[in-house]
Structure formats: C-alpha cells, structure tokens
Design an enzyme around this catalytic site. Structure first.
Site, PDB file in Angstrom:
ATOM      1  CB  SER A  13      57.546  43.511  88.462  1.00 33.11           C
ATOM      2  OG  SER A  13      57.420  44.158  89.723  1.00 33.11           O
TER       3      SER A  13
ATOM      4  CB  CYS B 292      48.742  32.781  87.962  1.00 30.07           C
ATOM      5  SG  CYS B 292      48.728  34.606  87.940  1.00 30.07           S
TER       6      CYS B 292
ATOM      7  N   GLY C 230      58.943  40.255  85.835  1.00 25.14           N
ATOM      8  CA  GLY C 230      60.257  40.170  86.632  1.00 25.14           C
ATOM      9  C   GLY C 230      60.738  38.563  87.003  1.00 25.14           C
TER      10      GLY C 230
ATOM     11  CB  CYS D 264      49.057  36.306  95.570  1.00 25.39           C
ATOM     12  SG  CYS D 264      48.088  35.719  94.509  1.00 25.39           S
TER      13      CYS D 264
END
Length: 365
Positions: free
Chosen positions: A13, A101, A125, A199
């Site tokens: 990113s 997400c 990214g 995550c």
C-alpha cells in the site's frame, strides 16, 4: 484526480500510494482502524490492523509528503466482517473474510465516505488491474504477476466500485520489484514481512476464536453410512476438505485417510470419507455480483474458488427469477474440497466478470 490511498502499513500500500503521487494525482493517505481486539492493540503483534501498522502507514505518508488520517471503521468491520465470519461458520459454511472486507469495508464504507468528501477513486495495494474496455467502461483484470494476483478477492466488486478503484501495483512484474522500489524510495516498510493471518485472529487459531464466540456445541463425527467414528465440540471447527484434527477415535478399516465431506450444524454432525468423494463436478452459487454484463445462457468461462487456486474451465449459466438468480456452474475440470460459503470468481481470459457465494455442490461420483 483526487485519490484516497488506503494505507495498511505494509509495503504494497505504501508503494501504491507513492505511484499514485508520481502519476500526478492529489493523494491523501488513510489508515482504516478496523480492529479493537486485545491481540491487535499492541505493538509487535502479528496480522494487520495493529497500532504498529498505523504508525508505519503514517511514516510512509510523511515521507511521501501527503496528508494522512486514521479513520475508525471498527464498528462496520465488526458487524460486516467479524460477525459475518462467525455466523457463516456456525451455519456450516466456509467464508473468506478478505472478500467480505473488500466488498463491505474497503470498497463500500471507505469508498462511500471518500466520494462524499469529494474523492474520485480509492487506491489500494492489491495486485490487480483496472483497464478501460472498448466500450469505455472500467474492467477488472488479473495482475501482471500471476503469483501475486489478488483479483479473486476483488471479484465481489460491482461495476461502479471497479470504476472508482485504482490498483497501481497491477503492472508490477514481481513482488521483489515492489520491495526494491520501496527500498529505492526510502520507504520505512521496504523489508516489512507480508501478513498471512486473518487480521482479527492474529495468533492463527481460528477454531479457538470461534469457540470463544460460540461455545461448545458437541456432536458426532460419522462416516457416509452414519456410523459414529468420534465426537467434536462444534461443527464450526471443521471445513470441507479438512484432514487433520477430525476427532476420529479409530482409523478407517481400509487404513486410508479420511476427509471432511459435509457439515450439518443443525444435526451437529460432521461427515467424513475418502479423498475421492471430495471431487466436485458442478456447483451452485447465489448472491451474484457482476462488474461486467451478467452471462446470458450457458457461457464458456473459467472459475476460481480459492484465493490462490488454479482457474478451471467451466460452463456458467444464470437460472431462476431475475431478482434472485442462481449461478449454475458445470466444471470442465473437477475440483476438490469445494465448500459452501466460498466465493466462486468468474473469468473470461484475464478479465473478472463477477462472483457469487457457493451454496451447494454436486459430487463427481
């Protein structure tokens, strides 16, 4: 063009934001604070979305000389991604939280907020490409680097979301080149390792995470004849195709390994069997999203059912009512271990046409 660069704190990113700046866009960096779990609210924790990641994103933005903000999207994330993840496993399905997400956070909540503030696009990214087609519409395509291609997890985007998406790394030949570019630019995250965990489960213990949320729901592990082979503490600890940790108290009579074939949370049973019973010749999927024209009649396509899976040739057709169609896919090449809840991405060449959520499969034999 005013571009909102989603900066996770990783190398991809950061380089994507740098390339957007180089392209002459007015770029603003934003880090999405998604998770408030104790495992991510400390430095040095694994996964992404940590405090350390936010600091890394800020350092990269400072070096690039662009404004930087942290936006708290944690409530959206918990409701639309984490709660959905738990509910899907409780229902015996296997979700992909990264797909969800992208669909509901990065290219819904974030994009909607960005457009409301006057931004024209969101840059991330991801390794994928947005190409202007012959009709002038934006098309989503695979990345140049097949090994890093992430078009599968983006296949859930609709046409409007694709039109507002920017993937500056789509033409990068390799990840090694992206890291080398980050090094040349002096970006502080040039050597930062990639994150491979979910995550919000930084320790990688998905079964433990689900057990904390759902508690023990004991049941039986059975073979296809219904014979009880063992017990379990929750069907959510299993997924189709799983071989290890089945809770079988004795080996199969033929000595061959057993795999999860199906999960029935209402009956609390997990059915296991030999590997050949995992082969799938067709599948059905619902909740289809198209960023191209929806297929009319049976069409030859390629489909992919895992983020890093191989695409296989297939015939796809939409059936049923127009407001609630079912995508039926007949596979030219059988697939193994396809689970309800997974995303099936549909391709024509390198172009992503759309995706749907697998609701059922037809065994090959």
């Amino acid at each position: 063009m005013r571009v909102l660069a989603a900066m996770s704190g990783g190398v991809d990113s950061a380089v994507a934001a740098a390339r957007a700046v180089d392209a002459g866009h007015e770029v603003v960096g934003v880090h999405m604070a998604l998770n408030r779990s104790p495992g991510t609210l400390r430095t040095g924790s694994r996964g992404c979305c940590t405090i350390e990641d936010a600091l890394d994103a800020r350092r990269a933005a400072d070096l690039l000389g662009i404004p930087f903000y942290v936006w708290d999207l944690s409530e959206d994330f918990v409701e639309d991604v984490v709660a959905d993840f738990v509910a899907e496993y409780a229902a015996g399905r296997t979700p992909n939280p990264c797909v969800r997400c992208n669909e509901r956070i990065k290219f819904a909540a974030l994009l909607d907020k960005g457009i409301a503030l006057g931004f024209d696009a969101v840059a991330t990214g991801h390794y994928a490409r947005v190409v202007t087609g012959p009709d002038g519409r934006a098309e989503l395509h695979r990345a140049a680097d097949a090994a890093k291609d992430q078009s599968y997890v983006l296949a859930v985007l609709d046409a409007d979301q694709v039109a507002h998406a920017m993937f500056p790394l789509g033409d990068a030949p390799t990840k090694a080149e992206v890291r080398a570019e980050a090094e040349r630019r002096g970006l502080p995250v040039a050597s930062k390792p990639d994150s491979h965990d979910i995550c919000f489960i930084p320790d990688g213990d998905t079964r433990g995470f689900l057990a904390d949320k759902l508690g023990e729901v004991p049941g039986e592990v059975v073979d296809e004849s219904g014979e009880v082979l063992g017990t379990h503490t929750g069907t959510y600890g299993y997924t189709v195709g799983q071989r290890k940790g089945l809770g079988i108290s004795r080996p199969a009579a033929d000595g061959r390994p057993r795999y999860v074939l199906s999960i029935e949370p209402v009956r609390r049973t997990v059915t296991v069997g030999p590997a050949e019973r995992l082969s799938v010749g067709a599948l059905e999927a619902v909740e289809a999203v198209w960023n191209a024209d929806a297929p009319v009649g049976p069409v030859e396509v390629h489909v992919q059912v895992r983020a890093h899976g191989e695409p296989v040739p297939a015939v796809a057709e939409l059936t049923g009512p127009a407001d609630d169609p079912v995508l039926r896919v007949r596979l030219r090449t059988p697939l193994s271990g396809v689970a309800p809840g997974q995303t099936v991405a549909v391709y024509r060449g390198t172009r992503v046409l759309g995706s749907a959520t697998i609701s059922g499969t037809t065994p090959l034999s």
